[in-house]
Design a protein around this motif. Structure first.
Motif, PDB file in Angstrom:
ATOM      1  N   GLY A 267       0.797  -1.218   0.000  1.00 21.08           N
ATOM      2  CA  GLY A 267       0.000   0.000   0.000  1.00 21.08           C
ATOM      3  C   GLY A 267       0.825   1.260   0.000  1.00 21.08           C
ATOM      4  O   GLY A 267       0.316   2.345  -0.316  1.00 21.08           O
ATOM      5  N   GLN A 268       2.124   1.134   0.323  1.00 19.38           N
ATOM      6  CA  GLN A 268       2.971   2.329   0.345  1.00 19.38           C
ATOM      7  C   GLN A 268       3.069   2.980  -1.035  1.00 19.38           C
ATOM      8  O   GLN A 268       3.246   4.201  -1.138  1.00 19.38           O
ATOM      9  CB  GLN A 268       4.374   1.991   0.860  1.00 19.38           C
ATOM     10  CG  GLN A 268       5.318   1.323  -0.132  1.00 19.38           C
ATOM     11  CD  GLN A 268       5.090  -0.164  -0.295  1.00 19.38           C
ATOM     12  OE1 GLN A 268       4.302  -0.767   0.437  1.00 19.38           O
ATOM     13  NE2 GLN A 268       5.786  -0.777  -1.232  1.00 19.38           N
ATOM     14  N   VAL A 269       2.916   2.192  -2.098  1.00 19.49           N
ATOM     15  CA  VAL A 269       3.050   2.750  -3.446  1.00 19.49           C
ATOM     16  C   VAL A 269       1.963   3.791  -3.699  1.00 19.49           C
ATOM     17  O   VAL A 269       2.235   4.919  -4.114  1.00 19.49           O
ATOM     18  CB  VAL A 269       3.000   1.637  -4.512  1.00 19.49           C
ATOM     19  CG1 VAL A 269       3.088   2.238  -5.915  1.00 19.49           C
ATOM     20  CG2 VAL A 269       4.122   0.631  -4.293  1.00 19.49           C
ATOM     21  N   CYS A 270       0.702   3.415  -3.425  1.00 21.68           N
ATOM     22  CA  CYS A 270      -0.396   4.354  -3.670  1.00 21.68           C
ATOM     23  C   CYS A 270      -0.459   5.449  -2.608  1.00 21.68           C
ATOM     24  O   CYS A 270      -0.862   6.579  -2.906  1.00 21.68           O
ATOM     25  CB  CYS A 270      -1.728   3.619  -3.738  1.00 21.68           C
ATOM     26  SG  CYS A 270      -2.205   3.194  -5.430  1.00 21.68           S
TER      27      CYS A 270
ATOM     28  N   THR B 134     -15.977  -5.894 -15.743  1.00 22.23           N
ATOM     29  CA  THR B 134     -16.965  -5.215 -14.897  1.00 22.23           C
ATOM     30  C   THR B 134     -16.273  -4.029 -14.253  1.00 22.23           C
ATOM     31  O   THR B 134     -15.434  -4.196 -13.364  1.00 22.23           O
ATOM     32  CB  THR B 134     -17.520  -6.151 -13.816  1.00 22.23           C
ATOM     33  OG1 THR B 134     -18.216  -7.224 -14.445  1.00 22.23           O
ATOM     34  CG2 THR B 134     -18.487  -5.405 -12.898  1.00 22.23           C
ATOM     35  N   TYR B 135     -16.611  -2.835 -14.687  1.00 20.13           N
ATOM     36  CA  TYR B 135     -15.907  -1.646 -14.210  1.00 20.13           C
ATOM     37  C   TYR B 135     -16.468  -1.197 -12.866  1.00 20.13           C
ATOM     38  O   TYR B 135     -17.678  -1.078 -12.694  1.00 20.13           O
ATOM     39  CB  TYR B 135     -16.039  -0.512 -15.229  1.00 20.13           C
ATOM     40  CG  TYR B 135     -15.439   0.791 -14.738  1.00 20.13           C
ATOM     41  CD1 TYR B 135     -14.098   1.076 -14.945  1.00 20.13           C
ATOM     42  CD2 TYR B 135     -16.202   1.712 -14.043  1.00 20.13           C
ATOM     43  CE1 TYR B 135     -13.528   2.251 -14.478  1.00 20.13           C
ATOM     44  CE2 TYR B 135     -15.648   2.889 -13.569  1.00 20.13           C
ATOM     45  CZ  TYR B 135     -14.310   3.153 -13.796  1.00 20.13           C
ATOM     46  OH  TYR B 135     -13.765   4.321 -13.326  1.00 20.13           O
ATOM     47  N   ILE B 136     -15.577  -0.942 -11.933  1.00 19.02           N
ATOM     48  CA  ILE B 136     -15.915  -0.245 -10.695  1.00 19.02           C
ATOM     49  C   ILE B 136     -14.968   0.939 -10.531  1.00 19.02           C
ATOM     50  O   ILE B 136     -15.367   2.039 -10.208  1.00 19.02           O
ATOM     51  CB  ILE B 136     -15.815  -1.158  -9.455  1.00 19.02           C
ATOM     52  CG1 ILE B 136     -16.738  -2.362  -9.580  1.00 19.02           C
ATOM     53  CG2 ILE B 136     -16.163  -0.371  -8.199  1.00 19.02           C
ATOM     54  CD1 ILE B 136     -16.616  -3.334  -8.422  1.00 19.02           C
ATOM     55  N   ALA B 137     -13.686   0.652 -10.774  1.00 14.90           N
ATOM     56  CA  ALA B 137     -12.672   1.694 -10.658  1.00 14.90           C
ATOM     57  C   ALA B 137     -11.510   1.315 -11.563  1.00 14.90           C
ATOM     58  O   ALA B 137     -11.410   0.187 -12.042  1.00 14.90           O
ATOM     59  CB  ALA B 137     -12.201   1.840  -9.212  1.00 14.90           C
ATOM     60  N   SER B 138     -10.649   2.268 -11.817  1.00 14.37           N
ATOM     61  CA  SER B 138      -9.487   2.021 -12.661  1.00 14.37           C
ATOM     62  C   SER B 138      -8.263   2.651 -12.003  1.00 14.37           C
ATOM     63  O   SER B 138      -8.327   3.174 -10.903  1.00 14.37           O
ATOM     64  CB  SER B 138      -9.716   2.592 -14.063  1.00 14.37           C
ATOM     65  OG  SER B 138      -9.973   3.982 -13.999  1.00 14.37           O
ATOM     66  N   GLY B 139      -7.160   2.623 -12.701  1.00 13.78           N
ATOM     67  CA  GLY B 139      -5.938   3.199 -12.164  1.00 13.78           C
ATOM     68  C   GLY B 139      -4.841   3.132 -13.200  1.00 13.78           C
ATOM     69  O   GLY B 139      -5.090   2.871 -14.378  1.00 13.78           O
ATOM     70  N   CYS B 140      -3.613   3.324 -12.765  1.00  9.40           N
ATOM     71  CA  CYS B 140      -2.487   3.275 -13.680  1.00  9.40           C
ATOM     72  C   CYS B 140      -1.935   1.853 -13.752  1.00  9.40           C
ATOM     73  O   CYS B 140      -2.397   0.944 -13.064  1.00  9.40           O
ATOM     74  CB  CYS B 140      -1.411   4.271 -13.237  1.00  9.40           C
ATOM     75  SG  CYS B 140      -0.563   3.754 -11.720  1.00  9.40           S
TER      76      CYS B 140
ATOM     77  N   VAL C 107      -0.800  -0.072 -10.522  1.00 17.05           N
ATOM     78  CA  VAL C 107      -1.788  -0.664  -9.612  1.00 17.05           C
ATOM     79  C   VAL C 107      -1.808  -2.181  -9.760  1.00 17.05           C
ATOM     80  O   VAL C 107      -1.901  -2.923  -8.780  1.00 17.05           O
ATOM     81  CB  VAL C 107      -3.182  -0.064  -9.856  1.00 17.05           C
ATOM     82  CG1 VAL C 107      -4.253  -0.828  -9.081  1.00 17.05           C
ATOM     83  CG2 VAL C 107      -3.203   1.410  -9.480  1.00 17.05           C
ATOM     84  N   LYS C 108      -1.727  -2.653 -10.997  1.00 18.26           N
ATOM     85  CA  LYS C 108      -1.756  -4.102 -11.202  1.00 18.26           C
ATOM     86  C   LYS C 108      -0.574  -4.784 -10.525  1.00 18.26           C
ATOM     87  O   LYS C 108      -0.715  -5.868  -9.950  1.00 18.26           O
ATOM     88  CB  LYS C 108      -1.739  -4.423 -12.697  1.00 18.26           C
ATOM     89  CG  LYS C 108      -3.063  -4.212 -13.400  1.00 18.26           C
ATOM     90  CD  LYS C 108      -3.005  -4.739 -14.813  1.00 18.26           C
ATOM     91  CE  LYS C 108      -4.336  -4.590 -15.517  1.00 18.26           C
ATOM     92  NZ  LYS C 108      -4.304  -5.096 -16.896  1.00 18.26           N
TER      93      LYS C 108
END
Length: 368
Positions: free
Chosen positions: A152-155, A278-284, A287-288
């Motif tokens: 979680g430190q990355v985000c 199924t879209y809820i949220a996205s990111g860069c 994130v993956k």
């Protein structure tokens, strides 16, 4: 995004997780659902008034400004609806701000530009120095002093870096307000929520104390490895003097599915389905990678906690969340490409070997 166990809460889909102390009881419930505590009540009329007072404090007082506010655009539903709210409902004179960290998907820029054009908002694309970004994100993934089991430190650090980038740009342009589309859970972790229940305030204050300590550690580590640290990389404060940071989703109920319907109809917005059909949220793209590492560590990520919290609060349907995970893109080729680009193949292999062993798919790809 990635599931590591089938043992999950039947009500909110949160996975069992010893690292975070999440257990599933004999009834199939996590401790949050077992308590059946009602969501915190918010004084929405007062919060809306506070928001409108903030806008009124700028409008008319600074008539010579070319823009009353800078709105951060990521191409996702949250920033799209926020821009619609500010422009269509409140008539704000805005400048769109799109940050390129060198690890975004093309759809991010396409969506953000479409939103700005549909709302007739001028916008800029602010590209960070690619060499600095490679050093920065490699540091976030690999620095032992700040590393967390769920990555979680990355985000956490990146989110603060992006906001500080926007607020510093706003100050340079003479723009007094910066609007960020972080959702309520993220706002709480940013330490920016208002009118909290005592338990939430205590949690927020504890979180911010941890962030402050981790920020000092991260800054010291960066300086030891790379020399002087730009303030925006590990900021102590999210906004410099003269700029006010505003999170609209602490002032209005957060209704993601309704928001998606509005921006589809008003802005021709299209979901970025790089993460799941199924879209809820996205990111860069990053994130993956960190969510995969969280899966390898048998931990929920902060995104998993957000989705389960939204299910408990009734803002997301359980079936939608389950479909998101069932239809998630779990391919590792892209993750290997990112690790190579960041120059951290050896570090990733060590991390994966320690967590899941050498039979892991990503480990094998990085070894080839």
């Amino acid at each position: 995004m990635f599931r590591y166990t089938t043992t999950a809460c039947r009500k909110c889909n949160l996975q069992e997780d010893t690292f975070h102390g999440i257990t599933i009881d004999a009834q199939g419930l996590c401790q949050f659902c077992a308590k059946q505590a009602p969501p915190p009540q918010r004084d929405w009329p007062r919060l809306k008034t506070l928001f409108e007072d903030t806008l009124a404090g700028v409008r008319g007082r600074l008539p010579r400004l070319p823009h009353e506010g800078l709105v951060m655009l990521s191409g996702g539903k949250d920033s799209a609806y926020m821009a619609h709210l500010l422009k269509d409902v409140y008539g704000m004179n805005l400048l769109g701000f799109i940050i390129d960290i060198n690890y975004e998907y093309p759809e991010t820029f396409d969506n953000a530009a479409t939103i700005a054009r549909r709302l007739e908002i001028p916008y800029v694309v602010y590209r960070q120095d690619p060499a600095l970004m490679r050093r920065y994100y490699r540091y976030l993934f690999c620095e032992p002093g700040i590393h967390q089991q769920d990555c979680g430190q990355v985000c956490t650090f990146c989110g603060r870096f992006l906001i500080r980038t926007a607020t510093e740009f706003a100050r340079a342009m003479g723009i007094p307000l910066v609007f960020s589309g972080h959702n309520p859970d993220q706002i709480l972790l940013m330490g920016q929520a208002v009118e909290l229940e005592p338990a939430q305030r205590e949690f927020m204050e504890f979180t911010m104390a941890v962030v402050a300590e981790d920020t000092a550690t991260a800054r010291a580590g960066w300086q030891a490895a790379h020399g002087p640290c730009p303030e925006r990389l590990f900021p102590e404060s999210l906004a410099p003097a003269g700029v006010q940071l505003v999170f609209p989703y602490q002032h209005f109920p957060y209704l993601p599915e309704t928001m998606m319907q509005v921006v589809r109809e008003r802005l021709d917005w299209t979901p970025i389905k790089r993460f799941s059909k199924t879209y809820i949220a996205s990111g860069c793209r990053l994130v993956k990678l960190w969510s995969y590492l969280a899966r390898c560590g048998n931990t929920n990520s902060y995104v998993d906690f957000e989705f389960s919290n939204q299910v408990r609060n009734g803002t997301l349907a359980l079936e939608t969340v389950r479909a998101f995970y069932d239809q998630a893109d779990t391919g590792c080729e892209e993750l290997a490409e990112i690790a190579r680009d960041l120059g951290m193949v050896d570090e990733m292999r060590r991390m994966l070997r320690d967590r899941v062993g050498e039979d892991d798919e990503l480990y094998r790809l990085l070894a080839s």
